[in-house]
Design a protein around this motif. Structure first.
Motif, PDB file in Angstrom:
ATOM      1  N   HIS A   7     -14.647 -16.216 -35.788  1.00  0.00           N
ATOM      2  CA  HIS A   7     -13.473 -16.611 -35.663  1.00  0.00           C
ATOM      3  C   HIS A   7     -12.860 -15.738 -36.197  1.00  0.00           C
ATOM      4  O   HIS A   7     -11.789 -15.211 -36.239  1.00  0.00           O
ATOM      5  CB  HIS A   7     -13.694 -17.392 -35.397  1.00  0.00           C
ATOM      6  N   ALA A   8     -13.955 -15.507 -37.901  1.00  0.00           N
ATOM      7  CA  ALA A   8     -12.609 -14.846 -38.860  1.00  0.00           C
ATOM      8  C   ALA A   8     -13.003 -13.822 -39.232  1.00  0.00           C
ATOM      9  O   ALA A   8     -11.399 -13.197 -39.085  1.00  0.00           O
ATOM     10  CB  ALA A   8     -13.391 -15.802 -40.214  1.00  0.00           C
ATOM     11  N   PHE A   9     -13.400 -13.082 -38.566  1.00  0.00           N
ATOM     12  CA  PHE A   9     -13.473 -11.357 -38.543  1.00  0.00           C
ATOM     13  C   PHE A   9     -13.318 -10.652 -36.897  1.00  0.00           C
ATOM     14  O   PHE A   9     -12.177  -9.868 -36.491  1.00  0.00           O
ATOM     15  CB  PHE A   9     -14.374 -10.875 -38.481  1.00  0.00           C
ATOM     16  N   PHE A  10     -13.694 -11.465 -35.384  1.00  0.00           N
ATOM     17  CA  PHE A  10     -12.757 -10.794 -34.274  1.00  0.00           C
ATOM     18  C   PHE A  10     -12.143 -11.792 -33.506  1.00  0.00           C
ATOM     19  O   PHE A  10     -11.562 -13.190 -33.657  1.00  0.00           O
ATOM     20  CB  PHE A  10     -14.237 -10.976 -33.752  1.00  0.00           C
ATOM     21  N   ASP A  11     -11.891 -11.419 -32.296  1.00  0.00           N
ATOM     22  CA  ASP A  11     -11.657 -11.824 -30.830  1.00  0.00           C
ATOM     23  C   ASP A  11     -12.213 -12.208 -30.741  1.00  0.00           C
ATOM     24  O   ASP A  11     -13.201 -12.203 -30.147  1.00  0.00           O
ATOM     25  CB  ASP A  11     -10.346 -11.034 -30.102  1.00  0.00           C
ATOM     26  N   GLU A  12     -11.507 -13.333 -29.352  1.00  0.00           N
ATOM     27  CA  GLU A  12     -12.967 -14.204 -28.604  1.00  0.00           C
ATOM     28  C   GLU A  12     -13.709 -13.565 -27.610  1.00  0.00           C
ATOM     29  O   GLU A  12     -14.804 -13.837 -27.729  1.00  0.00           O
ATOM     30  CB  GLU A  12     -11.294 -15.093 -27.489  1.00  0.00           C
ATOM     31  N   LYS A  13     -13.220 -11.931 -27.420  1.00  0.00           N
ATOM     32  CA  LYS A  13     -14.562 -11.145 -26.572  1.00  0.00           C
ATOM     33  C   LYS A  13     -16.147 -11.253 -27.587  1.00  0.00           C
ATOM     34  O   LYS A  13     -16.681 -11.309 -27.421  1.00  0.00           O
ATOM     35  CB  LYS A  13     -13.427 -10.139 -26.281  1.00  0.00           C
ATOM     36  N   GLU A  14     -15.579 -10.835 -28.637  1.00  0.00           N
ATOM     37  CA  GLU A  14     -16.751 -10.183 -29.526  1.00  0.00           C
ATOM     38  C   GLU A  14     -17.375 -11.612 -29.979  1.00  0.00           C
ATOM     39  O   GLU A  14     -18.539 -11.614 -30.192  1.00  0.00           O
ATOM     40  CB  GLU A  14     -16.264  -9.836 -30.974  1.00  0.00           C
ATOM     41  N   VAL A  15     -16.553 -13.034 -30.216  1.00  0.00           N
ATOM     42  CA  VAL A  15     -17.608 -14.060 -30.209  1.00  0.00           C
ATOM     43  C   VAL A  15     -18.011 -14.514 -29.388  1.00  0.00           C
ATOM     44  O   VAL A  15     -19.233 -15.136 -29.288  1.00  0.00           O
ATOM     45  CB  VAL A  15     -15.831 -15.112 -30.994  1.00  0.00           C
ATOM     46  N   LYS A  16     -17.442 -14.110 -28.730  1.00  0.00           N
ATOM     47  CA  LYS A  16     -18.531 -14.574 -26.645  1.00  0.00           C
ATOM     48  C   LYS A  16     -19.755 -14.063 -27.010  1.00  0.00           C
ATOM     49  O   LYS A  16     -21.113 -14.194 -26.490  1.00  0.00           O
ATOM     50  CB  LYS A  16     -17.598 -14.595 -25.447  1.00  0.00           C
ATOM     51  N   PHE A  17     -19.679 -12.731 -27.741  1.00  0.00           N
ATOM     52  CA  PHE A  17     -20.715 -11.775 -27.571  1.00  0.00           C
ATOM     53  C   PHE A  17     -22.258 -12.514 -28.917  1.00  0.00           C
ATOM     54  O   PHE A  17     -22.983 -12.514 -28.747  1.00  0.00           O
ATOM     55  CB  PHE A  17     -20.223 -10.076 -28.387  1.00  0.00           C
ATOM     56  N   VAL A  18     -21.234 -13.047 -29.555  1.00  0.00           N
ATOM     57  CA  VAL A  18     -22.284 -13.712 -30.799  1.00  0.00           C
ATOM     58  C   VAL A  18     -22.852 -14.576 -30.463  1.00  0.00           C
ATOM     59  O   VAL A  18     -23.944 -15.066 -30.614  1.00  0.00           O
ATOM     60  CB  VAL A  18     -21.120 -13.870 -32.202  1.00  0.00           C
ATOM     61  N   ASN A  19     -21.730 -15.643 -29.362  1.00  0.00           N
ATOM     62  CA  ASN A  19     -22.855 -16.526 -29.143  1.00  0.00           C
ATOM     63  C   ASN A  19     -23.466 -16.214 -28.281  1.00  0.00           C
ATOM     64  O   ASN A  19     -24.844 -16.493 -28.124  1.00  0.00           O
ATOM     65  CB  ASN A  19     -21.518 -17.205 -28.129  1.00  0.00           C
ATOM     66  N   GLY A  20     -23.877 -15.521 -26.947  1.00  0.00           N
ATOM     67  CA  GLY A  20     -24.721 -15.280 -26.266  1.00  0.00           C
ATOM     68  C   GLY A  20     -25.950 -14.472 -27.099  1.00  0.00           C
ATOM     69  O   GLY A  20     -26.996 -14.816 -26.369  1.00  0.00           O
ATOM     70  N   LEU A  21     -25.632 -13.601 -27.598  1.00  0.00           N
ATOM     71  CA  LEU A  21     -26.807 -12.713 -28.306  1.00  0.00           C
ATOM     72  C   LEU A  21     -27.512 -14.441 -28.623  1.00  0.00           C
ATOM     73  O   LEU A  21     -28.764 -14.370 -29.252  1.00  0.00           O
ATOM     74  CB  LEU A  21     -26.550 -12.005 -29.327  1.00  0.00           C
ATOM     75  N   LEU A  22     -26.782 -14.458 -29.665  1.00  0.00           N
ATOM     76  CA  LEU A  22     -27.175 -15.748 -30.696  1.00  0.00           C
ATOM     77  C   LEU A  22     -27.922 -16.738 -29.940  1.00  0.00           C
ATOM     78  O   LEU A  22     -29.456 -17.205 -30.158  1.00  0.00           O
ATOM     79  CB  LEU A  22     -26.903 -16.491 -31.576  1.00  0.00           C
ATOM     80  N   ASP A  23     -27.948 -17.162 -28.771  1.00  0.00           N
ATOM     81  CA  ASP A  23     -27.899 -18.404 -27.489  1.00  0.00           C
ATOM     82  C   ASP A  23     -29.413 -17.842 -27.031  1.00  0.00           C
ATOM     83  O   ASP A  23     -30.528 -18.521 -26.776  1.00  0.00           O
ATOM     84  CB  ASP A  23     -27.215 -18.660 -26.638  1.00  0.00           C
ATOM     85  N   LYS A  24     -29.740 -16.386 -26.800  1.00  0.00           N
ATOM     86  CA  LYS A  24     -30.343 -15.418 -26.476  1.00  0.00           C
ATOM     87  C   LYS A  24     -31.764 -15.448 -27.727  1.00  0.00           C
ATOM     88  O   LYS A  24     -33.076 -16.042 -27.327  1.00  0.00           O
ATOM     89  CB  LYS A  24     -30.789 -14.046 -26.753  1.00  0.00           C
ATOM     90  N   VAL A  25     -31.580 -15.248 -29.210  1.00  0.00           N
ATOM     91  CA  VAL A  25     -32.371 -15.527 -30.109  1.00  0.00           C
ATOM     92  C   VAL A  25     -33.314 -16.790 -30.180  1.00  0.00           C
ATOM     93  O   VAL A  25     -34.449 -16.815 -29.443  1.00  0.00           O
ATOM     94  CB  VAL A  25     -31.131 -15.083 -31.247  1.00  0.00           C
ATOM     95  N   ALA A  26     -32.268 -17.717 -29.697  1.00  0.00           N
ATOM     96  CA  ALA A  26     -32.774 -19.226 -30.403  1.00  0.00           C
ATOM     97  C   ALA A  26     -33.694 -19.528 -28.863  1.00  0.00           C
ATOM     98  O   ALA A  26     -34.519 -19.945 -29.272  1.00  0.00           O
ATOM     99  CB  ALA A  26     -32.038 -20.305 -29.873  1.00  0.00           C
ATOM    100  N   LYS A  27     -33.516 -19.014 -28.247  1.00  0.00           N
ATOM    101  CA  LYS A  27     -34.435 -19.445 -26.901  1.00  0.00           C
ATOM    102  C   LYS A  27     -35.817 -18.636 -26.848  1.00  0.00           C
ATOM    103  O   LYS A  27     -36.792 -19.153 -26.326  1.00  0.00           O
ATOM    104  CB  LYS A  27     -33.435 -18.789 -25.480  1.00  0.00           C
ATOM    105  N   ASP A  28     -35.465 -17.476 -26.641  1.00  0.00           N
ATOM    106  CA  ASP A  28     -37.101 -16.955 -27.657  1.00  0.00           C
ATOM    107  C   ASP A  28     -37.853 -17.481 -29.100  1.00  0.00           C
ATOM    108  O   ASP A  28     -38.341 -16.973 -28.947  1.00  0.00           O
ATOM    109  CB  ASP A  28     -36.592 -15.245 -27.397  1.00  0.00           C
ATOM    110  N   VAL A  29     -36.680 -17.465 -29.809  1.00  0.00           N
ATOM    111  CA  VAL A  29     -37.463 -17.387 -30.747  1.00  0.00           C
ATOM    112  C   VAL A  29     -37.831 -19.670 -31.541  1.00  0.00           C
ATOM    113  O   VAL A  29     -39.110 -19.469 -32.004  1.00  0.00           O
ATOM    114  CB  VAL A  29     -36.975 -17.526 -32.402  1.00  0.00           C
ATOM    115  N   ARG A  30     -37.458 -20.009 -30.848  1.00  0.00           N
ATOM    116  CA  ARG A  30     -37.399 -21.303 -30.779  1.00  0.00           C
ATOM    117  C   ARG A  30     -37.423 -22.152 -30.093  1.00  0.00           C
ATOM    118  O   ARG A  30     -38.150 -23.518 -29.688  1.00  0.00           O
ATOM    119  CB  ARG A  30     -35.926 -22.149 -31.254  1.00  0.00           C
ATOM    120  N   GLY A  31     -37.930 -20.980 -28.647  1.00  0.00           N
ATOM    121  CA  GLY A  31     -37.823 -21.893 -27.470  1.00  0.00           C
ATOM    122  C   GLY A  31     -37.742 -23.155 -26.417  1.00  0.00           C
ATOM    123  O   GLY A  31     -37.189 -24.004 -25.879  1.00  0.00           O
TER     124      GLY A  31
END
Length: 150
Positions: free
Chosen positions: A126-150
């Motif tokens: 949020h400090a660097f980007f608009d909502e569209k990019e923030v949602k991108f971060v959310n989606g990508l980190l969520d995918k990583v979390a599901k894969d690496v943490r189960g």
């Protein structure tokens, strides 16, 4: 209610780590010099009469060193979750720094909950980007979390 001191210090460490990783990519600053610069000149600094929150130095160091040491693994992890045809290099450098730091925490810091990691890096985004990019971060980190943490 204000966040506890340790929580604020960790949030500041994450923001500083993203800034340091960005600087490292831009300038090629060696990690020891980069860490020293942040320790000596950024943590607790006063800018425009406002004192910055002191970052948790050990946590900051762990993120920066960890991302640097595990760069290939982290970049591969992020790249595998990008849409077909997208390459990591296509993303803004600030975005890469956020994703790398968040991915590092998800991979290497099981002591930090998935929700905390994602929420904290959304705040950074949020400090660097608009909502569209923030949602991108959310989606990508969520995918990583599901894969690496189960």
């Amino acid at each position: 209610m204000a966040a506890p001191k340790k929580s604020r210090a960790r949030s500041a460490a994450r923001l500083n780590a993203v800034q340091a990783l960005y600087q490292q990519e831009m300038e090629g600053t060696p990690t020891p010099i980069l860490l020293h610069e942040f320790h000596a000149h950024r943590f607790g600094a006063t800018i425009d009469e406002a004192t910055l929150v002191d970052a948790e130095m050990d946590f900051f160091d762990d993120i920066v060193r960890g991302v640097t040491a595990r760069a290939e693994e982290i970049d591969r992890t992020v790249t595998e979750r990008l849409a077909d045809g997208w390459k990591l290099e296509r993303l803004d450098r600030s975005m890469r720094a956020i994703l790398r730091a968040g991915t590092y925490e998800l991979i290497a810091r099981p002591d930090v909950t998935v929700g905390t990691v994602i929420d904290e890096y959304l705040d950074v985004a949020h400090a660097f980007f608009d909502e569209k990019e923030v949602k991108f971060v959310n989606g990508l980190l969520d995918k990583v979390a599901k894969d690496v943490r189960g």
